[in-house]
Design an enzyme around this catalytic site. Structure first.
Site, mmCIF file in Angstrom:
data_model
loop_
_atom_site.group_PDB
_atom_site.id
_atom_site.type_symbol
_atom_site.label_atom_id
_atom_site.label_comp_id
_atom_site.label_asym_id
_atom_site.label_seq_id
_atom_site.Cartn_x
_atom_site.Cartn_y
_atom_site.Cartn_z
ATOM 1 C CG ASP A 125 -6.758 5.192 -7.267
ATOM 2 O OD1 ASP A 125 -7.257 5.469 -8.223
ATOM 3 O OD2 ASP A 125 -5.435 5.115 -7.122
ATOM 4 C CE LYS A 166 -5.827 3.282 -10.662
ATOM 5 N NZ LYS A 166 -5.237 4.331 -11.195
ATOM 6 C CG ASN A 201 -4.816 0.853 -7.568
ATOM 7 O OD1 ASN A 201 -3.834 0.606 -8.280
ATOM 8 N ND2 ASN A 201 -5.340 2.029 -7.350
ATOM 9 C CG ASP A 223 -1.299 2.590 -5.415
ATOM 10 O OD1 ASP A 223 -1.189 3.322 -4.418
ATOM 11 O OD2 ASP A 223 -1.104 2.927 -6.532
ATOM 12 C CB THR A 232 -8.876 6.701 -11.771
ATOM 13 O OG1 THR A 232 -7.566 6.390 -11.030
ATOM 14 C CG2 THR A 232 -8.718 6.386 -13.293
#
Length: 361
Positions: free
Chosen positions: A189, A191, A194, A207, A226
């Site tokens: 994840d 991105k 984060n 996260d 995502t």
């Protein structure tokens, strides 16, 4: 031998063989009251036991020891608040609903999250998670508070960033990814939202809700992430490995250099028939070395894609760049950015003044 003596001997046989003692013990334990008293009470409830052993029932700290300053964010399972302890030290406190976690079948997910973050949080570019425990209805996760905000906010404020700044940011993220992968963790994840920046402008990955223990070289097939950052093999619903994190790094690198994400929501979808769109070209202001790096990271084939720190250090974009200095936090992206911003503002002011002077003449 008389009949009486025979009877006496016969009556002794069960005693000699232990049958009478067995009957007495059986009669004793067959009584309902004794049977009930032999039951052992279970020390914790089921809703507590399913979160063991990761979430202890008792911890040397409790929620009462923290004072809530403000709510940072709210998610599917609960909320995150900025808190301070009795000594004034700042933390981020995440409080999750057990009922919601159970309803979403996310027990293993949240247990993996705290274990991965607590075991890997000593890395300089990963947020530490020193405390976590449970109550009857909630889970509590305490992480180090990062004051600099999201990389997304920096990106929104400045737009395309100079390559020297991007080098430091990408290098810090890559060092964290390399550490996680070697520890047997796939992040999944990565991105802009984060990635936080600490007080000195260094990257802090947060996260770990979608992170998973995965031995390096192995594959998994859970469809998560995502959309705009997901690698083509995930979108095609095929098994994938740690290489998907390097694709996400390529998306971030493109965004920082170009000022926009390479793919819109409308251009990506999760389907076995998904055909990746062509990666947009970087603007003319970007160097050939930067364009080469994007091409290596955003390669559709995961076997060809750049997917190791060793290979990243060898590309022309990082020629004569010291990853050791980055690891030791000797250089800061924010300091370079402030210098660049100041120079750019000064240049714009001079250009505006010259323009105005020209009009007056």
């Amino acid at each position: 031998m008389s009949t009486r003596s025979k009877s006496s001997v016969g009556s002794c046989i069960p005693e000699l063989l232990g049958f009478n003692a067995f009957r007495r013990r059986s009669n004793k334990y067959n009584k309902s009251e004794d049977f009930g008293s032999s039951k052992t009470p279970w020390p914790v409830s089921f809703i507590e036991s399913i979160f063991f052993p990761e979430f202890k029932k008792k911890c040397h700290v409790t929620a009462l020891e923290f004072q809530v300053v403000e709510t940072i964010s709210k998610g599917a399972f609960g909320k995150v608040s900025k808190v301070i302890d009795s000594e004034g030290k700042e933390y981020a406190l995440k409080i999750l609903s057990k009922a919601q976690i159970i309803a979403d079948n996310a027990i293993k997910q949240v247990k993996d999250e705290v274990m991965i973050q607590s075991m890997c949080g000593h890395h300089p570019f990963i947020v530490n998670c020193p405390f976590f425990w449970q109550s009857k209805k909630q889970l509590f996760i305490v992480s180090t508070f990062i004051p600099g905000g999201e990389l997304l906010r920096l990106w929104n404020n400045y737009g395309p960033l100079p390559e020297e700044v991007v080098k430091i940011i990408i290098a810090e993220i890559a060092l964290a990814l390399d550490f996680l992968h070697n520890a047997g963790v796939i992040y999944r994840d990565l991105k802009l939202e984060n990635i936080l920046l600490d007080a000195d402008g260094h990257v802090q990955i947060i996260d770990f809700g979608l992170a998973k223990w995965l031995k390096y070289g192995s594959r998994t097939n859970t469809m998560c992430g995502t959309l705009q950052y997901m690698a083509p093999e995930i979108l095609r619903m095929k098994p994938y490995n740690h290489s998907v994190d390097w694709w996400s790094l390529g998306v971030i690198c493109f965004s920082l250099l170009q000022g926009s994400l390479p793919f819109d929501d409308s251009e990506v979808s999760m389907s076995p028939e998904y055909e990746p769109v062509e990666v947009p070209r970087l603007g003319a202001n970007c160097s050939p070395a930067a364009k080469d790096l994007i091409g290596r990271l955003l390669t559709t084939d995961p076997e060809i894609r750049l997917h190791t720190l060793y290979r990243l250090q060898g590309v022309s974009f990082f020629h004569k760049f010291s990853f050791k200095d980055v690891q030791e936090k000797k250089i800061s992206s924010v300091e370079l950015l402030k210098s660049w911003s100041s120079t750019r503002t000064s240049a714009i002011s001079q250009q505006t003044a010259s323009s105005l002077n020209g009009k007056e003449v």
